[in-house]
Write a protein that holds these residues in place. Sequence first.
Motif, mmCIF file in Angstrom:
data_model
loop_
_atom_site.group_PDB
_atom_site.id
_atom_site.type_symbol
_atom_site.label_atom_id
_atom_site.label_comp_id
_atom_site.label_asym_id
_atom_site.label_seq_id
_atom_site.Cartn_x
_atom_site.Cartn_y
_atom_site.Cartn_z
ATOM 1 N N PRO A 16 -3.843 0.339 -0.519
ATOM 2 C CA PRO A 16 -2.412 0.689 -0.551
ATOM 3 C C PRO A 16 -2.057 1.658 -1.665
ATOM 4 O O PRO A 16 -1.097 2.428 -1.525
ATOM 5 N N GLU A 17 -2.811 1.632 -2.767
ATOM 6 C CA GLU A 17 -2.526 2.538 -3.878
ATOM 7 C C GLU A 17 -2.822 3.984 -3.519
ATOM 8 O O GLU A 17 -2.367 4.908 -4.201
ATOM 9 N N LEU A 18 -3.573 4.196 -2.440
ATOM 10 C CA LEU A 18 -3.816 5.535 -1.924
ATOM 11 C C LEU A 18 -2.926 5.823 -0.714
ATOM 12 O O LEU A 18 -2.481 6.963 -0.518
ATOM 13 N N ARG A 19 -2.665 4.816 0.076
ATOM 14 C CA ARG A 19 -1.892 4.995 1.303
ATOM 15 C C ARG A 19 -0.446 5.385 1.028
ATOM 16 O O ARG A 19 0.091 6.329 1.615
ATOM 17 N N VAL A 20 0.217 4.644 0.149
ATOM 18 C CA VAL A 20 1.636 4.892 -0.088
ATOM 19 C C VAL A 20 1.893 6.277 -0.682
ATOM 20 O O VAL A 20 2.822 6.975 -0.232
ATOM 21 N N CYS A 47 2.928 -1.743 12.219
ATOM 22 C CA CYS A 47 1.922 -2.686 11.707
ATOM 23 C C CYS A 47 1.730 -2.484 10.203
ATOM 24 O O CYS A 47 2.695 -2.481 9.455
ATOM 25 N N GLY A 48 0.491 -2.294 9.750
ATOM 26 C CA GLY A 48 0.268 -2.061 8.327
ATOM 27 C C GLY A 48 1.003 -0.830 7.846
ATOM 28 O O GLY A 48 1.495 -0.771 6.710
ATOM 29 N N GLY A 49 1.100 0.178 8.718
ATOM 30 C CA GLY A 49 1.859 1.375 8.369
ATOM 31 C C GLY A 49 3.327 1.082 8.146
ATOM 32 O O GLY A 49 4.001 1.784 7.383
ATOM 33 N N CYS A 66 14.458 3.815 6.875
ATOM 34 C CA CYS A 66 13.129 3.329 7.250
ATOM 35 C C CYS A 66 13.220 2.481 8.511
ATOM 36 O O CYS A 66 14.160 1.691 8.681
ATOM 37 N N VAL A 67 12.227 2.655 9.385
ATOM 38 C CA VAL A 67 12.065 1.803 10.557
ATOM 39 C C VAL A 67 10.693 1.147 10.464
ATOM 40 O O VAL A 67 9.671 1.832 10.346
ATOM 41 N N GLY A 68 10.660 -0.169 10.494
ATOM 42 C CA GLY A 68 9.396 -0.900 10.494
ATOM 43 C C GLY A 68 9.207 -1.589 11.833
ATOM 44 O O GLY A 68 9.987 -2.481 12.191
ATOM 45 N N ILE A 69 8.211 -1.152 12.598
ATOM 46 C CA ILE A 69 7.925 -1.757 13.890
ATOM 47 C C ILE A 69 6.795 -2.758 13.715
ATOM 48 O O ILE A 69 5.684 -2.393 13.353
ATOM 49 N N ALA A 71 6.077 -4.630 11.365
ATOM 50 C CA ALA A 71 5.490 -4.257 10.081
ATOM 51 C C ALA A 71 4.767 -5.434 9.424
ATOM 52 O O ALA A 71 5.245 -6.571 9.461
ATOM 53 N N VAL A 72 3.629 -5.128 8.804
ATOM 54 C CA VAL A 72 2.808 -6.144 8.147
ATOM 55 C C VAL A 72 2.603 -5.775 6.679
ATOM 56 O O VAL A 72 2.316 -4.620 6.347
ATOM 57 N N ASN A 73 2.761 -6.757 5.817
ATOM 58 C CA ASN A 73 2.482 -6.603 4.388
ATOM 59 C C ASN A 73 0.973 -6.766 4.185
ATOM 60 O O ASN A 73 0.466 -7.887 4.140
ATOM 61 N N PHE A 74 0.251 -5.650 4.065
ATOM 62 C CA PHE A 74 -1.206 -5.710 4.029
ATOM 63 C C PHE A 74 -1.725 -6.504 2.834
ATOM 64 O O PHE A 74 -2.743 -7.196 2.932
ATOM 65 N N GLY A 75 -1.048 -6.439 1.708
ATOM 66 C CA GLY A 75 -1.486 -7.212 0.550
ATOM 67 C C GLY A 75 -1.469 -8.701 0.830
ATOM 68 O O GLY A 75 -2.422 -9.425 0.511
ATOM 69 N N ARG A 76 -0.384 -9.179 1.436
ATOM 70 C CA ARG A 76 -0.311 -10.596 1.796
ATOM 71 C C ARG A 76 -1.410 -10.967 2.783
ATOM 72 O O ARG A 76 -2.036 -12.019 2.668
ATOM 73 N N LEU A 77 -1.663 -10.086 3.738
ATOM 74 C CA LEU A 77 -2.685 -10.357 4.744
ATOM 75 C C LEU A 77 -4.064 -10.497 4.107
ATOM 76 O O LEU A 77 -4.838 -11.390 4.467
ATOM 77 N N VAL A 78 -4.370 -9.641 3.138
ATOM 78 C CA VAL A 78 -5.669 -9.711 2.454
ATOM 79 C C VAL A 78 -5.761 -10.967 1.601
ATOM 80 O O VAL A 78 -6.815 -11.607 1.527
ATOM 81 N N ARG A 79 -4.664 -11.350 0.970
ATOM 82 C CA ARG A 79 -4.680 -12.574 0.149
ATOM 83 C C ARG A 79 -4.822 -13.820 1.011
ATOM 84 O O ARG A 79 -5.403 -14.813 0.582
ATOM 85 N N GLU A 80 -4.297 -13.768 2.218
ATOM 86 C CA GLU A 80 -4.258 -14.956 3.055
ATOM 87 C C GLU A 80 -5.359 -14.938 4.114
ATOM 88 O O GLU A 80 -6.511 -15.227 3.816
ATOM 89 N N SER A 81 -5.046 -14.598 5.340
ATOM 90 C CA SER A 81 -6.021 -14.792 6.419
ATOM 91 C C SER A 81 -7.276 -13.950 6.258
ATOM 92 O O SER A 81 -8.387 -14.426 6.535
ATOM 93 N N PHE A 82 -7.169 -12.702 5.823
ATOM 94 C CA PHE A 82 -8.372 -11.891 5.638
ATOM 95 C C PHE A 82 -9.239 -12.421 4.494
ATOM 96 O O PHE A 82 -10.441 -12.195 4.481
ATOM 97 N N GLY A 83 -8.618 -13.112 3.541
ATOM 98 C CA GLY A 83 -9.357 -13.625 2.395
ATOM 99 C C GLY A 83 -9.553 -15.122 2.418
ATOM 100 O O GLY A 83 -9.874 -15.735 1.384
#
Length: 243
Positions: A16-20, A47-49, A66-69, A71-83
């Motif tokens: 995310p530090e590169l994406r944003v 989604c993540g975007g 801003c429009v979020g379709i 939308a997913v908070n990627f940091g939360r996802l990595v802390r939780e289900s992905f991690g």
Amino acid sequence: MVKCASGGLPRFVENPELRVPDFRYVVDYIQTLPYVDAERIGVLGVCGGGGYAFNATMTDYRLKCCVGITAVNFGRLVRESFGGFDPVGSLEKMDKQRTLESQGADRFVSPYLPPTVEEAKKMTSDPDLIEATEYYKTSRGQKPCGATSGLFSFNSAAVAWDAFNYAEVIMTRPFIAVVGDIPGGFGAYRDGHEIYGRAASKEKELLVLPGVSHYQLYDEPKAVQAALEKVLPFLKKHLGEAK
């Protein structure tokens, strides 16, 4: 031969530090174009975007809305289900793996999805994982350079990142968050409610579409049409009509 990727190593980095900052670079560039009105620039992310789009809007006020379709908070996802809901353990494993790789070991690329829909259905009943596999692993959404994997050792930045950090203070732009009411493991339903509840924006809307899942909002005509019926008037209101 299809050339659709940039060069350089490592690959499969989702940071995310590169994406944003990429959003800011886009704004830098498009403002130089003669047909772009700098006062009519908004952002839409899926989604993540979508999580990245919200974060960019919070920190770059050149984005007017801003429009979020789904939308997913990627940091939360990595802390939780992905991690595995063990962020500290994940960081320890990432550190060890990165040390090994820096000393010559092969890079470990984590597959985010099963290889087939059949395998996904054997693993889980979660609609997000099954539908993601159906989207990304079939002709429906599969692309030559599409990636559904991540470099495990480089995920540490994402563990400490939060798309909605300080939203109560600095998220002031108008936005609409669109989600379906069928929740899944990627958490867009939850994240849509969170940004709506936390944001300081005076003009904000949460659109919850009944009977709709995360990936239906990618390309399922009825779900997309229902979203557009709200999103298009929102964009016209805050960015104006095209001349």
